[in-house]
Structures are given as C-alpha cells and as structure tokens.
Motif scaffolding. Structure first.
Motif, mmCIF file in Angstrom:
data_model
loop_
_atom_site.group_PDB
_atom_site.id
_atom_site.type_symbol
_atom_site.label_atom_id
_atom_site.label_comp_id
_atom_site.label_asym_id
_atom_site.label_seq_id
_atom_site.Cartn_x
_atom_site.Cartn_y
_atom_site.Cartn_z
ATOM 1 N N ALA A 61 0.826 -1.206 0.000
ATOM 2 C CA ALA A 61 0.000 0.000 0.000
ATOM 3 C C ALA A 61 0.859 1.254 0.000
ATOM 4 C CB ALA A 61 -0.925 -0.008 1.217
ATOM 5 N N ALA A 62 2.030 1.177 0.649
ATOM 6 C CA ALA A 62 2.930 2.327 0.701
ATOM 7 C C ALA A 62 3.719 2.498 -0.598
ATOM 8 C CB ALA A 62 3.891 2.179 1.878
ATOM 9 N N LEU A 63 4.201 1.392 -1.164
ATOM 10 C CA LEU A 63 5.031 1.462 -2.369
ATOM 11 C C LEU A 63 4.199 1.560 -3.645
ATOM 12 C CD1 LEU A 63 7.667 -1.232 -1.355
ATOM 13 C CD2 LEU A 63 8.082 1.223 -1.580
ATOM 14 N N ARG A 64 3.036 0.929 -3.642
ATOM 15 C CA ARG A 64 2.103 0.947 -4.769
ATOM 16 C C ARG A 64 2.750 0.583 -6.109
ATOM 17 N NH1 ARG A 64 -0.679 6.631 -3.583
ATOM 18 N NH2 ARG A 64 1.129 6.883 -2.227
ATOM 19 N N PRO A 65 3.357 -0.593 -6.185
ATOM 20 C CA PRO A 65 3.939 -1.002 -7.466
ATOM 21 C C PRO A 65 2.855 -1.421 -8.457
ATOM 22 C CG PRO A 65 4.066 -2.806 -5.910
ATOM 23 C CD PRO A 65 3.505 -1.630 -5.147
ATOM 24 N N THR A 66 3.181 -1.345 -9.710
ATOM 25 C CA THR A 66 2.273 -1.856 -10.735
ATOM 26 C C THR A 66 2.235 -3.376 -10.691
ATOM 27 O OG1 THR A 66 2.792 0.043 -12.139
ATOM 28 C CG2 THR A 66 1.771 -1.863 -13.205
ATOM 29 N N GLN A 67 3.398 -3.975 -10.403
ATOM 30 C CA GLN A 67 3.508 -5.431 -10.338
ATOM 31 C C GLN A 67 4.159 -5.831 -9.022
ATOM 32 O OE1 GLN A 67 4.754 -8.163 -13.727
ATOM 33 N NE2 GLN A 67 6.664 -8.098 -12.573
ATOM 34 N N ALA A 68 3.616 -6.856 -8.370
ATOM 35 C CA ALA A 68 4.170 -7.358 -7.109
ATOM 36 C C ALA A 68 4.542 -8.823 -7.271
ATOM 37 C CB ALA A 68 3.164 -7.199 -5.977
ATOM 38 N N SER A 79 13.775 -1.728 0.847
ATOM 39 C CA SER A 79 13.110 -1.087 1.985
ATOM 40 C C SER A 79 12.628 -2.130 2.977
ATOM 41 C CB SER A 79 11.917 -0.247 1.503
ATOM 42 O OG SER A 79 10.927 -1.081 0.915
ATOM 43 N N CYS A 80 12.227 -1.626 4.143
ATOM 44 C CA CYS A 80 11.572 -2.452 5.149
ATOM 45 C C CYS A 80 10.491 -1.613 5.811
ATOM 46 C CB CYS A 80 12.569 -2.970 6.190
ATOM 47 S SG CYS A 80 13.286 -1.677 7.223
ATOM 48 N N LEU A 81 9.647 -2.267 6.578
ATOM 49 C CA LEU A 81 8.550 -1.589 7.267
ATOM 50 C C LEU A 81 8.838 -1.580 8.759
ATOM 51 C CD1 LEU A 81 5.658 -0.392 6.706
ATOM 52 C CD2 LEU A 81 4.785 -2.617 7.424
ATOM 53 N N ASP A 82 8.876 -0.395 9.349
ATOM 54 C CA ASP A 82 8.973 -0.257 10.800
ATOM 55 C C ASP A 82 7.551 -0.056 11.296
ATOM 56 O OD1 ASP A 82 9.283 0.519 13.443
ATOM 57 O OD2 ASP A 82 11.134 1.631 13.063
ATOM 58 N N GLU A 83 6.899 -1.171 11.651
ATOM 59 C CA GLU A 83 5.477 -1.109 11.961
ATOM 60 C C GLU A 83 5.220 -0.376 13.269
ATOM 61 O OE1 GLU A 83 3.283 -2.615 14.259
ATOM 62 O OE2 GLU A 83 1.614 -1.727 13.169
ATOM 63 N N ASP A 84 6.093 -0.568 14.264
ATOM 64 C CA ASP A 84 5.897 0.111 15.545
ATOM 65 C C ASP A 84 5.891 1.626 15.379
ATOM 66 O OD1 ASP A 84 5.457 -1.941 17.276
ATOM 67 O OD2 ASP A 84 7.551 -2.187 17.852
ATOM 68 N N ARG A 85 6.825 2.134 14.578
ATOM 69 C CA ARG A 85 6.910 3.582 14.358
ATOM 70 C C ARG A 85 6.102 4.025 13.147
ATOM 71 N NH1 ARG A 85 11.768 1.650 16.004
ATOM 72 N NH2 ARG A 85 12.727 2.620 17.837
ATOM 73 N N PRO A 128 6.712 8.470 6.836
ATOM 74 C CA PRO A 128 5.585 7.991 7.645
ATOM 75 C C PRO A 128 4.533 7.307 6.778
ATOM 76 C CG PRO A 128 6.166 10.248 8.244
ATOM 77 C CD PRO A 128 6.932 9.922 6.994
ATOM 78 N N LEU A 129 3.997 6.207 7.281
ATOM 79 C CA LEU A 129 2.937 5.523 6.547
ATOM 80 C C LEU A 129 1.748 6.443 6.304
ATOM 81 C CD1 LEU A 129 2.712 1.900 8.016
ATOM 82 C CD2 LEU A 129 3.656 2.631 5.827
ATOM 83 N N ALA A 130 1.488 7.346 7.247
ATOM 84 C CA ALA A 130 0.353 8.255 7.101
ATOM 85 C C ALA A 130 0.487 9.146 5.874
ATOM 86 C CB ALA A 130 0.200 9.112 8.352
ATOM 87 N N ASP A 131 1.728 9.341 5.386
ATOM 88 C CA ASP A 131 1.938 10.141 4.180
ATOM 89 C C ASP A 131 1.770 9.324 2.905
ATOM 90 O OD1 ASP A 131 2.476 12.296 5.779
ATOM 91 O OD2 ASP A 131 4.655 12.189 5.553
ATOM 92 N N LEU A 132 1.680 8.004 3.049
ATOM 93 C CA LEU A 132 1.665 7.133 1.878
ATOM 94 C C LEU A 132 0.404 6.287 1.751
ATOM 95 C CD1 LEU A 132 5.322 5.769 2.216
ATOM 96 C CD2 LEU A 132 4.547 7.467 0.553
ATOM 97 N N VAL A 133 -0.182 5.926 2.882
ATOM 98 C CA VAL A 133 -1.257 4.930 2.886
ATOM 99 C C VAL A 133 -2.552 5.567 3.376
ATOM 100 C CG1 VAL A 133 -1.982 2.674 3.749
ATOM 101 C CG2 VAL A 133 0.452 3.141 3.375
#
Length: 374
Positions: free
Chosen positions: A42-49, A131-137, A149-154
């Motif tokens: 959801a944060a990276l939004r690639p066309t293909q995963a 990249s990696c996801l820092d879920e706590d932060r 911040p995820l809030a800026d992306l998701v």
C-alpha cells in the motif's frame, strides 16, 4: 468489484499524502503475518508485485495476491523458493527478478529476507531500491536511510476488518442482529453509565460490575420486549461490558472501525472476538470478562493474544478488560510479560485494563490514550 483504496488525497481525507515515484515492480517476502506485506505494498504501490514464499506459505501468498489485485489493481504473482534458509537459492531468485525491481525485505521465514537483502547489495543495486517496514513507528524505511511515515503514503481506510479476513482466509458468521439490537436498546434505555461512581471503586471490580449491572437493570422500562425475554439476563451476564467498551472506543476514536461480537470461521476453525477496533493500520482486539480472579484473567489474556495473532499477526494489539479485585490485580498485571519471550516487545504483550481504570479514563476523557496507544 470492491472499492479500491487507490484514491486521491481529498477522497482519503489525507491532504498531505505523498505521491511516491512510479514503481513498476516490487518483490515482497511472505510469511504468516501478511498484513505487514499488505501495508508495504500500500505504501510502495507497485504496478507489479512478486510474492516470494516457501512451499508452506503458498496459501498466505495466494490470499495476499488476491487482496492486492482487488484493493490496488496490482498485478501480483507468487514465486516459490524451495529452501528459505539457503542463500544461493535466494541469490539465484534475486538474479531472475526483472531489472530495477524494488526489494522489500520485511518479514519472511528463515533467513529469506536477509538473504534477499544481501543479494540485492551484492548485485550492486541502488539502496533506495530496497526497503523495510517499521510497523511500531509506522515508517517505510528505505535502505538509503530515507524514512517516510505511513500516514503520508497509505490511506487511513486501507486496513479494515474485511481486509484482515481476506488476508487470513476467514469468513464472518452472520451477526446476531437481534442480540445486537437488544443490547443497544438496553444501553440506550439505561442512559450514561455512572463512570464517576465506578472510578472510585479502585481495585474492587466485583462492586464495579454490580454497580453497572444495577444501573442497567433498574433503568429498564417494564414491561418491554427485552425485559420479558432472555436478552436482559444474557446482557447482564457479561455482554454489557463488550458494548460499553465498544461505545467508549467509538466516542474516543470516531475514525476507528469498531465491531462487537465478531464470529469468524476458517475451515474447521472458529473464533469469537469480543471487541475489535481498527485504526492507524492496526487491529486492536479486546476480550472482556467479569471474572475477578487472576487465574481467570490469565486464561483470558492468553486467549485474546492467540486470537489477535490469528486475525492481525504481529501488527495486532491484544487487550483484556477485566473486573479485578485487590488480590488478583498483581497477578493479572503479570500476564503481559508471561506471554512473551522478549518483554520489551510490545507486540507480544497483552494490555490488561481494570474496569475501574477504564471508568476513570471515561471520566477524564483519555480512553484512546489508555486503550489505543500501545
């Protein structure tokens, strides 16, 4: 077709949402906690995963593939790796990825994530392409040191109960609408709970429960269809705590999705969640009990920890609302540490909330800080 979360900033209610640079292909590792991978996509939004998984995670990968396709219109496919502990296999798989593939290395079983990251480095790929996801932060962290911040992306509504069920393969049993209607009617008739009186009963959960029960029962107009039936008896037995808690959460965090009495099934498995609140990309799962002993609280805490993991993986936060007394409180408070190997890992701890503490939070207006800040 279900509504996707790929929406404009205005539609999502997040005017400051960042539009990331177009990303064609991203590779993700899949384990038994697919919510983290879902958030990363959801944060990276690639066309293909490309969803890399060992043989025993094929079901998780396929469910994740289907969710990504429906929610983000992402073209996703699964890539199996035979041995997720064997670096040469990971390196060979990395070499087969399309050029300029972004490697997201959160999660994964064995050493798969670290092996892919090492292969990415050995191949002299740009660090911003991993990249990696820092879920706590709640951060997306690229390997070049850039944090977003995820809030800026998701979008805020990216994680819902429907998404969680789809990721974990659960189906929701049909809600008992009659019980739900009766429960709300009984609380509506009772009016505002006597939270100030309950808050003064520190460490006296037995009396606190009695006060709330009496408040609800005495306020009911008689006769009515709920007091004439079994609904009032069932409600006062313990269901009232679930509905009081869900109402407090809804009032304190109106942006959260809140559910009461959720019954889920998957194959032969079934589980019931007393209260589920979903917000800030995370499910909070609460169990409620009128039992006043530490032994009862301990059993309930282990139960809610397991259920929270089943629906939300390590991202979920389990909590227990219990009517504890002075003798049982110290034992019950140890539950948060009994359930974890790493006592500093909040993701593995159960939040134990005394009923009188919840009442005090209701009086002081800090219910969200008490329940939803961990």
């Amino acid at each position: 077709m279900r509504e996707t979360v790929r929406e404009s900033a205005a539609e999502s209610g997040l005017p400051h949402m960042v539009s990331p640079a177009p990303l064609h292909t991203a590779a993700f590792v899949v384990d038994d906690h697919p919510l983290d991978t879902y958030l990363a996509c959801a944060a990276l939004r690639p066309t293909q995963a490309i969803l890399i998984h060992p043989p025993d995670r094929a079901d998780e990968a396929q469910r994740l593939r289907d969710v990504l396709t429906r929610r983000f219109a992402t073209t996703a496919h699964c890539e199996e790796i035979g041995d997720n502990t064997h670096f040469p296999q990971a390196q060979a798989l990395h070499a087969r990825l399309p050029a300029n593939t972004h490697v997201h290395h959160t999660g994964g079983d064995g050493s798969l994530a670290s092996s892919l990251r090492a292969a990415h480095f050995i191949a002299d790929r740009a660090p911003q392409d991993a990249s990696c996801l820092d879920e706590d932060r709640r951060l997306l962290r690229r390997d070049d040191g850039t944090d977003t911040p995820l809030a800026d992306l998701v979008p805020a509504n990216a994680v819902t109960l429907e998404v969680l069920m789809d990721l974990q393969g659960f189906h929701r049993a049909r809600p008992d609408t009659e019980t739900q209607a009766a429960s709300h009617a009984l609380l509506d008739a009772a009016g505002p709970p006597p939270w100030e009186q309950v808050a003064r009963l520190v460490d006296d959960g037995t009396t606190a429960v009695a006060v709330l029960r009496r408040h609800i029962e005495e306020a009911q107009p008689r006769p009515n269809r709920f007091t004439r039936s079994h609904h009032l008896e069932v409600f006062l037995r313990g269901l009232f705590l679930e509905y009081l808690l869900s109402r407090l959460i809804t009032q304190a965090a109106p942006g959260h999705e809140v559910h009461t009495g959720v019954r889920l099934t998957r194959d032969a498995m079934s589980l019931e969640l007393d209260v589920v609140a979903i917000g800030h990309y995370r499910p909070y799962v609460f169990s409620c009990t009128t039992g006043r002993t530490g032994k009862n609280a301990k059993a309930k805490a282990f139960e809610v920890l397991a259920r929270a993991r089943q629906i939300g993986g390590q991202t979920a936060r389990p909590g227990l609302l219990a009517a504890l007394d002075t003798q049982s409180t110290p034992n019950a408070r140890q539950v948060a540490h009994l359930s974890t190997v790493d006592r500093d890992d909040t993701a593995e701890q159960v939040l134990v909330v005394e009923l009188t503490s919840l009442a005090a939070a209701a009086v002081n207006g800090n219910v969200a800080d008490l329940l939803l800040a961990h």
